[in-house]
Design an enzyme around this catalytic site. Sequence first.
Site, PDB file in Angstrom:
ATOM      1  N   ARG A  37       0.668  -9.957 -21.166  1.00  0.00           N
ATOM      2  CA  ARG A  37      -0.311  -9.281 -20.317  1.00  0.00           C
ATOM      3  C   ARG A  37      -0.005  -7.797 -20.230  1.00  0.00           C
ATOM      4  O   ARG A  37       1.103  -7.399 -19.881  1.00  0.00           O
ATOM      5  CB  ARG A  37      -0.317  -9.908 -18.922  1.00  0.00           C
ATOM      6  CG  ARG A  37      -0.940 -11.296 -18.919  1.00  0.00           C
ATOM      7  CD  ARG A  37      -0.864 -11.929 -17.559  1.00  0.00           C
ATOM      8  NE  ARG A  37       0.483 -12.413 -17.287  1.00  0.00           N
ATOM      9  CZ  ARG A  37       0.811 -13.070 -16.173  1.00  0.00           C
ATOM     10  NH1 ARG A  37      -0.096 -13.288 -15.237  1.00  0.00           N
ATOM     11  NH2 ARG A  37       2.047 -13.489 -16.000  1.00  0.00           N
ATOM     12  N   LYS A  66      -9.110  -9.573 -19.661  1.00  0.00           N
ATOM     13  CA  LYS A  66     -10.318  -9.259 -18.900  1.00  0.00           C
ATOM     14  C   LYS A  66     -11.141  -8.170 -19.576  1.00  0.00           C
ATOM     15  O   LYS A  66     -12.240  -7.850 -19.134  1.00  0.00           O
ATOM     16  CB  LYS A  66      -9.940  -8.833 -17.485  1.00  0.00           C
ATOM     17  CG  LYS A  66      -9.283  -9.958 -16.689  1.00  0.00           C
ATOM     18  CD  LYS A  66      -8.929  -9.519 -15.278  1.00  0.00           C
ATOM     19  CE  LYS A  66      -8.257 -10.658 -14.517  1.00  0.00           C
ATOM     20  NZ  LYS A  66      -7.875 -10.248 -13.134  1.00  0.00           N
ATOM     21  N   GLY A  87       0.616 -22.143 -20.417  1.00  0.00           N
ATOM     22  CA  GLY A  87       1.171 -22.830 -19.259  1.00  0.00           C
ATOM     23  C   GLY A  87       0.574 -22.379 -17.950  1.00  0.00           C
ATOM     24  O   GLY A  87       1.239 -22.422 -16.913  1.00  0.00           O
ATOM     25  N   ARG A  95     -11.540 -19.969 -17.114  1.00  0.00           N
ATOM     26  CA  ARG A  95     -12.092 -18.796 -16.433  1.00  0.00           C
ATOM     27  C   ARG A  95     -11.965 -17.532 -17.273  1.00  0.00           C
ATOM     28  O   ARG A  95     -12.778 -16.611 -17.158  1.00  0.00           O
ATOM     29  CB  ARG A  95     -11.398 -18.597 -15.082  1.00  0.00           C
ATOM     30  CG  ARG A  95     -11.783 -19.639 -14.038  1.00  0.00           C
ATOM     31  CD  ARG A  95     -11.411 -19.203 -12.636  1.00  0.00           C
ATOM     32  NE  ARG A  95      -9.991 -19.003 -12.459  1.00  0.00           N
ATOM     33  CZ  ARG A  95      -9.133 -19.969 -12.134  1.00  0.00           C
ATOM     34  NH1 ARG A  95      -9.578 -21.222 -11.969  1.00  0.00           N
ATOM     35  NH2 ARG A  95      -7.854 -19.715 -11.975  1.00  0.00           N
ATOM     36  N   GLY A 129       3.997 -25.623  -7.614  1.00  0.00           N
ATOM     37  CA  GLY A 129       5.244 -26.378  -7.616  1.00  0.00           C
ATOM     38  C   GLY A 129       6.209 -25.794  -8.626  1.00  0.00           C
ATOM     39  O   GLY A 129       5.889 -24.858  -9.358  1.00  0.00           O
ATOM     40  N   HIS A 130       7.400 -26.345  -8.642  1.00  0.00           N
ATOM     41  CA  HIS A 130       8.425 -25.946  -9.600  1.00  0.00           C
ATOM     42  C   HIS A 130       9.140 -27.192 -10.099  1.00  0.00           C
ATOM     43  O   HIS A 130       8.921 -28.308  -9.603  1.00  0.00           O
ATOM     44  CB  HIS A 130       9.405 -24.956  -8.971  1.00  0.00           C
ATOM     45  CG  HIS A 130       8.848 -23.574  -8.827  1.00  0.00           C
ATOM     46  ND1 HIS A 130       8.594 -22.758  -9.912  1.00  0.00           N
ATOM     47  CD2 HIS A 130       8.475 -22.864  -7.725  1.00  0.00           C
ATOM     48  CE1 HIS A 130       8.098 -21.603  -9.493  1.00  0.00           C
ATOM     49  NE2 HIS A 130       8.011 -21.653  -8.164  1.00  0.00           N
ATOM     50  N   ASP A 131      10.023 -26.964 -11.051  1.00  0.00           N
ATOM     51  CA  ASP A 131      10.763 -28.054 -11.696  1.00  0.00           C
ATOM     52  C   ASP A 131      11.235 -29.100 -10.696  1.00  0.00           C
ATOM     53  O   ASP A 131      11.038 -30.308 -10.886  1.00  0.00           O
ATOM     54  CB  ASP A 131      11.961 -27.435 -12.436  1.00  0.00           C
ATOM     55  CG  ASP A 131      12.830 -28.453 -13.163  1.00  0.00           C
ATOM     56  OD1 ASP A 131      13.529 -29.223 -12.469  1.00  0.00           O
ATOM     57  OD2 ASP A 131      12.842 -28.453 -14.402  1.00  0.00           O
ATOM     58  N   ASN A 133      10.192 -29.932  -7.790  1.00  0.00           N
ATOM     59  CA  ASN A 133       9.106 -30.732  -7.231  1.00  0.00           C
ATOM     60  C   ASN A 133       8.646 -31.791  -8.218  1.00  0.00           C
ATOM     61  O   ASN A 133       8.391 -32.944  -7.846  1.00  0.00           O
ATOM     62  CB  ASN A 133       7.932 -29.836  -6.855  1.00  0.00           C
ATOM     63  CG  ASN A 133       8.320 -28.706  -5.932  1.00  0.00           C
ATOM     64  OD1 ASN A 133       8.194 -27.539  -6.287  1.00  0.00           O
ATOM     65  ND2 ASN A 133       8.803 -29.025  -4.735  1.00  0.00           N
ATOM     66  N   TYR A 134       8.530 -31.401  -9.487  1.00  0.00           N
ATOM     67  CA  TYR A 134       7.999 -32.314 -10.499  1.00  0.00           C
ATOM     68  C   TYR A 134       8.950 -33.480 -10.741  1.00  0.00           C
ATOM     69  O   TYR A 134       8.523 -34.635 -10.831  1.00  0.00           O
ATOM     70  CB  TYR A 134       7.729 -31.561 -11.805  1.00  0.00           C
ATOM     71  CG  TYR A 134       6.950 -30.286 -11.616  1.00  0.00           C
ATOM     72  CD1 TYR A 134       5.880 -30.224 -10.726  1.00  0.00           C
ATOM     73  CD2 TYR A 134       7.284 -29.119 -12.310  1.00  0.00           C
ATOM     74  CE1 TYR A 134       5.169 -29.046 -10.536  1.00  0.00           C
ATOM     75  CE2 TYR A 134       6.578 -27.952 -12.129  1.00  0.00           C
ATOM     76  CZ  TYR A 134       5.533 -27.904 -11.233  1.00  0.00           C
ATOM     77  OH  TYR A 134       4.843 -26.735 -11.050  1.00  0.00           O
ATOM     78  N   ASP A 160      11.333 -28.508 -16.575  1.00  0.00           N
ATOM     79  CA  ASP A 160      10.830 -27.409 -17.392  1.00  0.00           C
ATOM     80  C   ASP A 160      11.051 -27.651 -18.882  1.00  0.00           C
ATOM     81  O   ASP A 160      10.134 -27.489 -19.692  1.00  0.00           O
ATOM     82  CB  ASP A 160      11.524 -26.098 -17.009  1.00  0.00           C
ATOM     83  CG  ASP A 160      10.894 -25.426 -15.808  1.00  0.00           C
ATOM     84  OD1 ASP A 160       9.834 -25.884 -15.346  1.00  0.00           O
ATOM     85  OD2 ASP A 160      11.463 -24.434 -15.318  1.00  0.00           O
TER      86      ASP A 160
END
Length: 360
Positions: A37, A66, A87, A95, A129-131, A133-134, A160
């Site tokens: 980006r 954009k 990801g 979008r 979430g993050h690793d 949490n998963y 991850d």
Amino acid sequence: MKPLSGVRILEFDGLGPVTFAGMVLADLGADVLRLTRSAAAGAPAFTDVGGEVLHRGRSAVDVDLKNPADLARVLGLIGSADALIEGFRPGVMERLGLGPEVCTARNPRLVFGRVTGWGQTGPMSRQVGHDLNYIGLSGALSMMGEPDRPPRPPLNLVGDYGGGAMLLVTGVLAALLEARSTGRGRVVDAAMTDGSALLTSLFHALGARGLWAGARGANLLDGGAPFYRCYACRDGRFVAVGALEPQFYAALLQGLGIPATEAPQFDLAGWVRLHDRFAAIFATRDRDDWAAHFAGTDACVTPVLTPAEAPRHPHNAARGTFVEQGVVQPATAPRFDGEAATPEPERPPLSLDQALVRWI
């Protein structure tokens, strides 16, 4: 020539699993362009995360998705790509005007690889979430750590990288094989919850046979067995003991000077007492003394090395498991006959126009 030489992959710059997957694919020989980006897009590229290690083997291409002109150029790259990996949260690529329908209309054989925490569908698919949490939701985390303490995060290797990046790579490679014969690509939905759940397959099988207790630290592979865990040594460092098979366990007992009649391997009621006995013995000598003591035996006792120590170990040094390119880093894996394991450094950045010239 590496196995993926000639395969073109667009990597939409991100954190965690996408970056690691891009590195693995580049290590395997794919021509990977990392779309970063631009400052004009209002968000910096992730150049400080992973740096020369996780970004090795590929060029960064600065884009503003954009900007209609940049978007048109990216679609041009997609037309020449074999696969793309991204990801973002579900719906973001759509979008941006780069969802699977748009991209596969431009290139029907394109493999569209997506990795997220919760997956592209389901009631939590758009939740953050993050690793941790998963792997918590998948059941994997509940099996890790000491029995009388909260589960311990296993770095971010299980969600991850193991359940996310490596399953993404597997899915992309499978879809690329299919696309070669059918001319049609696939959308790969790699969810870290799914992948980390898949990694627990053995423990579901053991549980179904009554061979895995629900409590942590009470089982064969979670530190409950005194012959499959780590021990502190006199110098405060550690050894890893993995003497699972009876013959290896016998070698361990011999090396520790314990008569076999005093330490039956699968007397579960005696495991706590045996662990304490092992711990007391290992605490009498330094880590490297124990490593030398057990070297060349079948006791499955090895030193627990730090990341700084691992590259200097004779076995790792002989295999070239680590290399130095600016910084010390893991070499490419797996190995292929006749191919060096030395990764290619990060390539110089390209403009979008330069990337188009290179691919089209």
